[in-house]
Write a protein that holds these residues in place. Sequence first.
Motif, mmCIF file in Angstrom:
data_model
loop_
_atom_site.group_PDB
_atom_site.id
_atom_site.type_symbol
_atom_site.label_atom_id
_atom_site.label_comp_id
_atom_site.label_asym_id
_atom_site.label_seq_id
_atom_site.Cartn_x
_atom_site.Cartn_y
_atom_site.Cartn_z
ATOM 1 N N ARG A 80 -12.851 0.372 -5.870
ATOM 2 C CA ARG A 80 -11.847 1.393 -6.143
ATOM 3 C C ARG A 80 -10.855 0.909 -7.203
ATOM 4 O O ARG A 80 -10.485 1.628 -8.115
ATOM 5 C CB ARG A 80 -11.095 1.716 -4.850
ATOM 6 N N MET A 84 -10.658 2.379 -11.322
ATOM 7 C CA MET A 84 -9.457 3.031 -11.852
ATOM 8 C C MET A 84 -9.142 2.588 -13.274
ATOM 9 O O MET A 84 -8.287 3.155 -13.927
ATOM 10 C CB MET A 84 -8.275 2.807 -10.923
ATOM 11 N N LEU A 107 -0.992 13.499 -7.441
ATOM 12 C CA LEU A 107 -1.545 13.226 -6.112
ATOM 13 C C LEU A 107 -2.128 11.815 -5.963
ATOM 14 O O LEU A 107 -1.737 11.062 -5.070
ATOM 15 C CB LEU A 107 -2.611 14.273 -5.766
ATOM 16 N N ALA A 108 -3.050 11.467 -6.866
ATOM 17 C CA ALA A 108 -3.734 10.172 -6.718
ATOM 18 C C ALA A 108 -2.729 9.020 -6.792
ATOM 19 O O ALA A 108 -2.809 8.069 -6.006
ATOM 20 C CB ALA A 108 -4.807 10.018 -7.791
ATOM 21 N N LEU A 111 -0.828 8.732 -3.611
ATOM 22 C CA LEU A 111 -1.619 8.192 -2.506
ATOM 23 C C LEU A 111 -1.740 6.670 -2.611
ATOM 24 O O LEU A 111 -2.014 5.996 -1.627
ATOM 25 C CB LEU A 111 -3.006 8.843 -2.477
ATOM 26 N N LEU A 112 -1.519 6.154 -3.814
ATOM 27 C CA LEU A 112 -1.568 4.697 -3.991
ATOM 28 C C LEU A 112 -0.266 4.025 -3.549
ATOM 29 O O LEU A 112 -0.226 2.815 -3.339
ATOM 30 C CB LEU A 112 -1.823 4.344 -5.459
ATOM 31 N N GLU A 115 -0.259 1.652 -0.527
ATOM 32 C CA GLU A 115 -0.753 0.291 -0.773
ATOM 33 C C GLU A 115 0.282 -0.533 -1.541
ATOM 34 O O GLU A 115 0.512 -1.700 -1.230
ATOM 35 C CB GLU A 115 -2.059 0.337 -1.561
#
Lengths: 274, 220
Positions: A80, A84, A107-108, A111-112, A115
Amino acid sequence: MAFFEVTDLHKSFGNKEVLKGVSLTLDKGQIMAVIGDSGNGKTTFLRCLNFLTEADTGTISINGETIFDANIPLKPSELRKKRMKMGLVFQSYNLFPQYTVLKNTYLAANLLVKEEASAYAKTLTNASLSEKRRLVSDFKKKRKAENVENAKQLIGSMGLDDESDKYPCQLSGGQSQRAAIARALMLSPEILCFDEPTSALDPKLTAEVLNVIKALKEEGRTMIVVTHEMSFAASCADKIVFFRDGKVVEQGGPEILTDPETADLKDFLQLNKE
Amino acid sequence: MTFTQITLQLLSGFGTTLLLFVLTLVFSLPLGLAVCAGSMSRFKPLRFLTRGFVWVIRGTPLMLQLFVVFYVPGMLLNWPIFASLRHGRFIAALLAFVINYACYFSEIYRGGIESVSQGQYEASAVLGLTKGQTFFHIVLPQVIKRIVPPIGNEVITLVKDTSLARVIAVVDIIMEAETILSLHALIWPLFYTGVFFLVFNGIVSFSLRKLEQRLDYYKI
């Protein structure tokens, strides 16, 4: 060593060999146009670069770092991270229909943040538990706000300021494709790939999208574009790669479009002129 | 018996009907997702087992399933669990309904999940979303939008199916009406029960339409 390097990529589906050893290089800030008739492996090549299809053999590296090696399987989390570094804009946009252009874009990245926050939390060794919790929550809020700001800027640079709060079903084809480009840029990929980005668009909208790609080139982005637009390839690409039968038959500067060496490319250009 | 008395007596039966309806939904909607996961599993034995089970449940009458759930524990284990419990009959009916509806819902979920285009998964993958993020942020919202109409159909059927529970003597509204018929020789309360179903289903349909409208802000 070249900025981007692909060596000996092979891919078979069943007993049909679609990629028969593709090797090529690309320098930073350049555009590579990938041309050739449909069914000759261009799209499979692009999908291999983005790990949507796993190549059987071969390696891919960016800036000296190997991001794919068919001999070394990666854990999903590593894969992943590596994927990217590549961005992909699809022929059919594939925007998320339930989200606005703005949310599609950030969004992406948001969502990171989870982490990022857990990595940040590890650096807070001296803080007390409650303090730590507060700092991490502030960190998350800050990162998310930054992402939204960043997304807004990207959307603006795509000329979509007025469309930011619209849903994909309310956009024209050209707007959809520009929104998809903004979304792909959000994660700052080292290389942005386009899979026939204009083949679903009429000439006017095609020009709209191609102008965006030209503008991205001005910013120094490295891009790989699978395209049927020969005039675009001739005017914008630094490097042309011609695929036939799963192999790169000819590659070179844009001059190969006017002065092809191989009979195959001559043949292809002749047919495309008609 | 006055009209009010009859209405109140029927309402007490309808309470059981409503409770059965609500509890069936509460348990079968999530259970359906689990059944769906089984029927779409890459692990073949689990997939075949789940699909076989769904085939049996969808292929046999719900009334028969009510009998099986109620009587089989007593026959096989010599322990009539549902007949001995205080609300045993209701629990047996609920269990049969939950299993039956979970199977129907699982097939609707499966259709919804399979209808999400490959491109959505690919776009999520190149953006670095994990499988979980892809499912919950990208796929599931689209599935929900698509399945509201077919789920709505099942929900409306469920309102009426609850009357089947009377075959194992769960006292629902129709059974109350039959009691009135035998004790007071009045037949119209039996027909009057239809009004309760109609009104309730009217409310359900209206709510479902509102839900569909709320999800109408985008097209897939």
